[in-house]
Design an enzyme around this catalytic site. Structure first.
Site, short mmCIF file in Angstrom:
data_model
loop_
_atom_site.label_atom_id
_atom_site.label_comp_id
_atom_site.label_asym_id
_atom_site.label_seq_id
_atom_site.Cartn_x
_atom_site.Cartn_y
_atom_site.Cartn_z
N THR A 139 -6.50 7.27 -10.44
CA THR A 139 -7.69 6.51 -9.93
C THR A 139 -8.79 7.42 -9.50
O THR A 139 -8.78 8.15 -8.61
CB THR A 139 -7.40 5.88 -8.58
OG1 THR A 139 -6.10 4.98 -8.75
CG2 THR A 139 -8.49 4.94 -7.82
N LYS A 214 -10.03 -0.99 -10.44
CA LYS A 214 -8.95 -0.50 -9.57
C LYS A 214 -9.73 -0.41 -8.31
O LYS A 214 -9.09 -0.37 -7.26
CB LYS A 214 -8.78 1.10 -10.08
CG LYS A 214 -7.74 1.80 -9.27
CD LYS A 214 -6.65 1.06 -9.07
CE LYS A 214 -5.80 1.50 -8.16
NZ LYS A 214 -4.68 0.86 -7.75
N LYS A 282 -9.46 7.96 -0.16
CA LYS A 282 -10.34 8.27 -1.42
C LYS A 282 -10.68 7.00 -2.16
O LYS A 282 -12.01 6.95 -2.36
CB LYS A 282 -9.41 9.43 -2.13
CG LYS A 282 -9.90 9.57 -3.52
CD LYS A 282 -9.37 8.91 -4.84
CE LYS A 282 -7.84 8.93 -4.80
NZ LYS A 282 -7.53 8.10 -6.14
N1 LIG Z 1 1.10 6.18 -5.03
C1 LIG Z 1 0.72 5.16 -5.30
O1 LIG Z 1 1.32 4.03 -4.86
C2 LIG Z 1 -0.43 4.97 -6.14
C3 LIG Z 1 -1.47 5.96 -6.54
N2 LIG Z 1 -2.29 5.71 -7.50
C4 LIG Z 1 -3.23 6.71 -7.89
O2 LIG Z 1 -2.55 7.61 -8.92
C5 LIG Z 1 -2.90 8.93 -8.52
C6 LIG Z 1 -1.78 9.72 -8.36
O3 LIG Z 1 -1.16 9.27 -6.86
P1 LIG Z 1 0.32 9.79 -6.69
O4 LIG Z 1 1.27 10.20 -7.76
O5 LIG Z 1 0.61 8.89 -5.42
O6 LIG Z 1 -0.23 11.07 -6.03
P2 LIG Z 1 0.58 12.45 -5.42
O7 LIG Z 1 -0.41 13.11 -4.36
O8 LIG Z 1 1.70 12.40 -5.33
O9 LIG Z 1 0.46 13.40 -7.01
C7 LIG Z 1 -1.18 14.01 -7.26
C8 LIG Z 1 -0.92 14.68 -8.52
O10 LIG Z 1 -2.29 15.45 -8.96
C9 LIG Z 1 -1.86 16.68 -8.96
N3 LIG Z 1 -2.99 17.61 -8.50
C10 LIG Z 1 -3.50 17.44 -7.27
N4 LIG Z 1 -4.73 18.33 -7.26
C11 LIG Z 1 -4.45 19.02 -8.51
C12 LIG Z 1 -5.22 20.07 -8.89
N5 LIG Z 1 -6.35 20.68 -8.35
N6 LIG Z 1 -4.94 20.62 -10.13
C13 LIG Z 1 -4.00 19.88 -10.75
N7 LIG Z 1 -3.16 19.03 -10.27
C14 LIG Z 1 -3.43 18.46 -9.01
C15 LIG Z 1 -0.38 17.11 -8.13
O11 LIG Z 1 0.10 18.18 -8.36
P3 LIG Z 1 0.96 19.08 -7.60
O12 LIG Z 1 2.41 18.44 -7.72
O13 LIG Z 1 0.83 20.59 -7.83
O14 LIG Z 1 0.50 19.01 -6.01
C16 LIG Z 1 0.06 15.88 -8.59
O15 LIG Z 1 0.82 16.06 -9.86
C17 LIG Z 1 -4.00 8.92 -7.54
O16 LIG Z 1 -5.26 8.87 -8.33
C18 LIG Z 1 -3.74 7.77 -6.85
O17 LIG Z 1 -4.84 7.21 -6.03
C19 LIG Z 1 -2.61 4.52 -8.11
C20 LIG Z 1 -1.51 3.62 -7.71
C21 LIG Z 1 -0.58 3.51 -6.83
O1 LIG Z 2 -3.28 2.21 -5.41
C1 LIG Z 2 -2.26 1.86 -5.07
C2 LIG Z 2 -1.73 0.62 -5.36
O2 LIG Z 2 -0.62 0.30 -4.55
O3 LIG Z 2 -2.04 -0.02 -6.37
#
Ligand SMILES: NC(=O)C1=CN([C@@H]2O[C@H](COP(=O)(O)OP(=O)(O)OC[C@H]3O[C@@H](n4cnc5c(N)ncnc54)[C@H](OP(=O)(O)O)[C@@H]3O)[C@@H](O)[C@H]2O)C=CC1
Ligand SMILES: O=CC(=O)O
Length: 337
Positions: A139, A214, A282
């Site tokens: 996102t 989104k 965010k």
């Molecule tokens: N959780 C949810 O319910 C939902 C989330 N989203 C969106 O999906 C995306 C991921 O969410 P989610 O999986 O929950 O988040 P997490 O915080 O669990 O995972 C984030 C990921 O991004 C990586 N990351 C963060 N910073 C860096 C960087 N500087 N360089 C490289 N890798 C990086 C992390 O790596 P590392 O493991 O090393 O920290 C990890 O793999 C977000 O944009 C979120 O808004 C969308 C729908 C639902």
């Molecule tokens: O981004 C979060 C979700 O639940 O969709």
């Protein structure tokens, strides 16, 4: 042509109108999208997956379980281990994943990390070439998505933005909703993969429309959560049982799965993380910028954003976004002193 909607199957197809332009989405169960290839998925080729957090790990896992040939990378390497146990391959950088795969997915935290992984040193762009595809399911805002798309396509590769609606459980269950935009032939090519990870998919036209969709959805969700939290606390204050409030809401017109899912644990002040609060804040921040870019007032979302910021300052960034209720409790305490 009049705007119409059709319920074709459990995977929903909705032709949408924006201005005078018809925005078309395809059914995941269309004959062209599935059946013949290795693993029964209908996609021929190697698939990369960058970012194995709460969402990325189950999404990649579902692709592996469906028989896809998956290569993974994550900044924190140990998070690759469960996927490697399931049969995934590992590469040591996004560039190496992209160069060894036909299509690469990225599920990163925010605009900064999405850009870094795609366009930074050893980023995916370095491994891209004509015939390959990059699908960013993070996102992010439309400007970041367009910038990533521009860098990817400058290599001759194709780009699709495809943020998802649906949280940890829908990701685990393969029931996400994909909000895609960008290269339509890449959209069709990866449709069988989207169908493994999701229950529906929308193709929304030019890059930026998926990101905007989104952000609109998550702006509504963030405000709804704050309103729900206020209702729970108010009900308690006036001597009502908040569990009964959850039950009453679940039977009426404002019923939403989110309330029934999160309400009971919120009443117990428990916030097991599905959607991290920092990501909800965010998304509100990005939605506010989107609204400002078109001079659209969104005062309710702006107020909700302030509360998520307070929650972050209380150390709740990594808790579930439902922990925003704690910011309201803290406000009550501070107004007493
Ligand atoms: N959780 C949810 O319910 C939902 C989330 N989203 C969106 O999906 C995306 C991921 O969410 P989610 O999986 O929950 O988040 P997490 O915080 O669990 O995972 C984030 C990921 O991004 C990586 N990351 C963060 N910073 C860096 C960087 N500087 N360089 C490289 N890798 C990086 C992390 O790596 P590392 O493991 O090393 O920290 C990890 O793999 C977000 O944009 C979120 O808004 C969308 C729908 C639902
Ligand atoms: O981004 C979060 C979700 O639940 O969709």
């Amino acid at each position: 042509m009049a705007a119409a909607s059709f319920l074709l199957s459990p995977r929903v197809t909705l032709p949408l109108r924006r201005g005078s332009r018809l925005l078309v989405s395809c059914s995941a169960t269309s004959p062209s999208s599935s059946s013949d290839a290795a693993g029964g998925v209908g996609f021929q080729g190697r698939v990369g997956f960058l970012g194995l957090g709460i969402m990325g790990a189950p999404m990649a896992s579902n692709l592996i379980k469906a028989g896809c040939d998956i290569t993974v990378w994550n900044r924190t390497k140990s998070k690759c281990d469960p996927l490697l146990s399931l049969g995934a391959k590992f590469e040591s950088s996004p560039a190496r994943v992209a160069s060894s795969c036909d299509v690469t997915f990225a599920m990163l935290a925010d605009p900064e990390s999405a850009f870094e992984v795609a366009c930074g040193a050893n980023g995916a762009v370095e491994g891209m070439a004509a015939g390959k595809g990059y699908v960013d399911v993070s996102t992010v805002d439309d400007a970041t998505s367009k910038l990533i798309g521009k860098r990817i396509t400058s290599t001759g590769a194709s780009f699709l933005e495809a943020p998802v609606s649906g949280s940890k459980k829908p990701a685990e269950d393969g029931l996400l909703i994909f909000l895609t935009a960008g290269d339509e032939s890449l959209y069709k090519r990866v449709a069988p993969l989207l169908d493994v990870m999701g229950k529906s998919r929308f193709y929304l036209g030019d890059v930026g429309n998926g990101a905007a969709m989104k952000l609109v959805v998550n702006m509504v969700m963030g405000s709804m959560m704050v309103s729900f939290a206020e209702g729970l606390l108010l009900s308690e204050k006036v001597g009502l049982d908040p569990n009964t409030v959850v039950e009453v809401i679940s039977q009426g017109a404002i019923n939403a799965p989110m309330f029934s899912l999160k309400g009971p644990s919120m009443v117990k002040a428990a916030y097991p993380t599905a959607f991290p609060l920092k990501h909800q804040q965010k998304d509100l921040r990005l939605a506010l910028a989107l609204a400002e870019s078109v001079s659209q007032p969104i005062p309710t979302a702006a107020a909700a954003n302030e509360l998520y910021k307070v929650a972050k300052s209380l150390g709740l960034a990594d808790q579930d976004f439902s922990a925003v209720i704690e910011a309201l409790k803290a406000k009550v305490q501070s107004s007493r002193h």
